[in-house]
Design a protein around this motif. Structure first.
Motif, PDB file in Angstrom:
ATOM      1  N   GLY A  40      29.821 -18.665  12.126  1.00 36.10           N
ATOM      2  CA  GLY A  40      29.551 -19.855  12.718  1.00 36.10           C
ATOM      3  C   GLY A  40      29.240 -20.795  11.419  1.00 36.10           C
ATOM      4  N   ARG A  41      28.664 -22.047  11.755  1.00 37.75           N
ATOM      5  CA  ARG A  41      28.694 -23.292  10.884  1.00 37.75           C
ATOM      6  C   ARG A  41      27.315 -24.110  11.106  1.00 37.75           C
ATOM      7  N   LEU A  42      26.772 -24.915  10.241  1.00 39.31           N
ATOM      8  CA  LEU A  42      25.683 -25.662  10.282  1.00 39.31           C
ATOM      9  C   LEU A  42      26.259 -26.797  11.342  1.00 39.31           C
ATOM     10  N   ARG A  43      25.362 -27.384  11.960  1.00 43.97           N
ATOM     11  CA  ARG A  43      25.459 -28.547  12.851  1.00 43.97           C
ATOM     12  C   ARG A  43      24.972 -29.729  12.204  1.00 43.97           C
ATOM     13  N   ASP A  45      22.863 -31.848  14.181  1.00 44.39           N
ATOM     14  CA  ASP A  45      21.664 -32.217  14.663  1.00 44.39           C
ATOM     15  C   ASP A  45      20.812 -30.869  14.285  1.00 44.39           C
ATOM     16  N   ARG A  46      19.431 -30.630  15.320  1.00 46.21           N
ATOM     17  CA  ARG A  46      18.644 -29.591  15.266  1.00 46.21           C
ATOM     18  C   ARG A  46      18.676 -28.347  16.154  1.00 46.21           C
ATOM     19  N   GLN A  47      20.000 -28.500  16.783  1.00 43.45           N
ATOM     20  CA  GLN A  47      20.122 -27.569  17.858  1.00 43.45           C
ATOM     21  C   GLN A  47      20.647 -26.252  17.207  1.00 43.45           C
ATOM     22  N   VAL A  48      20.058 -25.096  17.720  1.00 39.82           N
ATOM     23  CA  VAL A  48      20.507 -23.894  17.405  1.00 39.82           C
ATOM     24  C   VAL A  48      21.457 -23.109  18.735  1.00 39.82           C
ATOM     25  N   ILE A  49      22.327 -22.854  18.678  1.00 35.23           N
ATOM     26  CA  ILE A  49      23.427 -22.425  19.727  1.00 35.23           C
ATOM     27  C   ILE A  49      24.084 -21.075  19.397  1.00 35.23           C
ATOM     28  N   ILE A  50      23.760 -20.062  20.097  1.00 34.34           N
ATOM     29  CA  ILE A  50      24.439 -18.728  19.827  1.00 34.34           C
ATOM     30  C   ILE A  50      25.027 -18.332  21.092  1.00 34.34           C
ATOM     31  N   HIS A  51      26.365 -18.067  20.838  1.00 29.69           N
ATOM     32  CA  HIS A  51      27.315 -17.691  21.785  1.00 29.69           C
ATOM     33  C   HIS A  51      27.392 -15.969  21.690  1.00 29.69           C
ATOM     34  N   MET A  52      27.122 -15.236  22.830  1.00 27.93           N
ATOM     35  CA  MET A  52      27.526 -13.665  22.577  1.00 27.93           C
ATOM     36  C   MET A  52      28.141 -13.496  23.645  1.00 27.93           C
ATOM     37  N   PRO A  53      29.548 -13.675  23.507  1.00 29.13           N
ATOM     38  CA  PRO A  53      30.545 -13.368  24.643  1.00 29.13           C
ATOM     39  C   PRO A  53      30.649 -11.940  25.102  1.00 29.13           C
ATOM     40  N   ASN A  92      19.106 -28.411   9.285  1.00 29.95           N
ATOM     41  CA  ASN A  92      20.295 -28.670  10.346  1.00 29.95           C
ATOM     42  C   ASN A  92      20.184 -27.450  11.112  1.00 29.95           C
ATOM     43  N   GLY A  93      20.722 -27.656  12.255  1.00 26.66           N
ATOM     44  CA  GLY A  93      20.810 -26.789  13.265  1.00 26.66           C
ATOM     45  C   GLY A  93      22.210 -26.081  13.139  1.00 26.66           C
ATOM     46  N   MET A  94      22.330 -25.037  14.051  1.00 24.97           N
ATOM     47  CA  MET A  94      23.619 -24.102  13.642  1.00 24.97           C
ATOM     48  C   MET A  94      24.351 -23.628  14.929  1.00 24.97           C
ATOM     49  N   GLU A  95      25.554 -23.291  14.890  1.00 25.65           N
ATOM     50  CA  GLU A  95      26.210 -22.669  16.124  1.00 25.65           C
ATOM     51  C   GLU A  95      26.957 -21.501  15.662  1.00 25.65           C
ATOM     52  N   VAL A  96      26.701 -20.409  16.135  1.00 28.63           N
ATOM     53  CA  VAL A  96      27.342 -19.067  15.750  1.00 28.63           C
ATOM     54  C   VAL A  96      27.837 -18.374  17.132  1.00 28.63           C
ATOM     55  N   THR A  97      28.759 -17.534  16.708  1.00 31.86           N
ATOM     56  CA  THR A  97      29.196 -16.653  17.842  1.00 31.86           C
ATOM     57  C   THR A  97      28.902 -15.229  17.291  1.00 31.86           C
TER      58      THR A  97
END
Length: 367
Positions: A40-43, A45-53, A92-97
């Motif tokens: 994933g990548r940094l965002r 904003d301050r949100q941490v989003i974790i996708h676990m498909p 920074n927040g982050m969004e990963v899969t």
């Protein structure tokens, strides 16, 4: 934020030393070629989003100086809190899969591998990987998973999934870690698809042995599992009950089995047939004396041996979960035999520890 970070960590099998680490004895584990990946990548904003498909899961929370835990084993947050306390800043927040091929809840350390990969990802996201070794990532994962939540448990899983290869670990009186890259053949992992009964197992195996040691030390203050010879065990028969004596004999046998295997790895002279025999001796102790195997896993092991495996044993605390067989010859036949016995087989190799790439460029992590 434009750069993409990808990290991974392997699952693990415990070759030797099952149910020995909490007695102060060493273990030998090996990383396997079933892994979990965090990408994933940094965002901005301050949100941490974790996708676990893989498990139809998703988690989202906001960064804070101290992130509150919402449930037990809140590992994504505990890693961030631990690294923040250690001086790292996450502006920074982050969004990963997350994707993985490690069997879940089966004794192959899927949760520890995930935490190791997540910590490696967090370190790289802040350009803080330089100078942090694989073993240090393993220690951070142990702190975030075990110490942060006051849970019982050893360090084997975290170090094995972080460092990779074949690993010898002493955790008492201080951490001593050795890694080996022996020329081992193929293994076959077999998931029994039975849920583990870790709590019930520990009640008998761990606390039964600790009670035996307590009784023996009342009469022999110098008694130590590290030094007493197997043949000397009979002198303690009048001090412990039958079940405790059975545990004592099996632990001394497993200790010596591990020492023989350790010497093989140290000298890089692998007798593959003997290595398989040592696994099977270990399994006999786990099955007959510690009673942590199950009828289904016993059948899977028996069929794997009939199909040509050199040796096999249960993996993990027991009461369900996985077994594995050492099958350098014709692993496909061994996998088919495990499947016929009702298990789900995976042909595996010994693998590397945690890895990282940034924008597809590998990042070196020292052991």
């Amino acid at each position: 934020m434009s750069f993409e970070i990808t990290t991974s960590a392997p699952g693990r099998i415990c070759l030797f030393g099952e149910h020995q680490d909490y007695l102060g004895l060493p273990v030998i584990a090996a990383a396997i070629s079933r892994r979990v990946q965090v990408a994933g990548r940094l965002r901005s904003d301050r949100q941490v989003i974790i996708h676990m498909p893989d498990i139809n899961g998703r988690e989202q929370f906001e960064l804070a100086p101290v992130i509150p835990y919402q449930h037990s084993r809140d590992y994504f947050k505990s890693a961030l809190n631990l690294l923040t306390r250690n001086g790292l800043s996450f502006p920074n927040g982050m969004e990963v899969t997350i994707h993985g091929t490690i069997p879940i809840n089966s004794g192959t350390s899927s949760s520890s591998a995930l935490l190791v990969a997540w910590i490696n990802w967090l370190l790289n996201s802040q350009n803080s990987q330089n100078g942090v070794t694989q073993s240090e990532i393993g220690e951070l994962a142990y702190q975030a998973e075990v110490l942060e939540f006051g849970e019982p448990g050893g360090m084997m899983d975290h170090f094995a999934t972080a460092v990779g290869e074949v690993m010898y670990l002493e955790s008492q009186p201080m951490i001593k870690l050795e890694t080996f890259r022996p020329h081992l053949g193929t293994f076959v992992l077999g998931d029994s698809l039975e849920p583990k009964d870790t709590i019930g197992i520990l009640k008998h195996v761990k606390y039964g042995m600790l009670e035996a040691i307590r009784k023996i030390k009342l009469h022999d203050a110098d008694f130590s599992l590290h030094t007493v010879p197997q043949e000397a065990a009979r002198q303690y028969t009048g001090l412990v009950n039958e079940a405790e004596f059975s545990l004592l004999k099996s632990n001394l046998s497993d200790r010596d089995v591990l020492r023989e295997a350790h010497q093989m790895f140290r000298t890089a002279t692998i007798n593959h047939r003997r290595l398989g025999q040592l696994l099977t001796i270990h399994q006999a102790n786990l099955r007959d004396h510690k009673r942590v195997s199950t009828p289904k896993i016993n059948r899977m092991i028996d069929e794997a041996l009939k199909a040509g495996a050199y040796g096999a044993k249960i993996n993990g605390s027991g009461g369900g979960g996985c077994m594995f067989a050492y099958a350098p010859e014709n692993p496909e036949a061994v996998a088919e035999a495990i499947e016929r016995a009702g298990g789900k087989p995976y042909i595996i190799q010994i693998d590397t520890g945690t890895q990282a790439t940034v924008n597809s460029k590998p990042i070196s992590v020292n052991a």
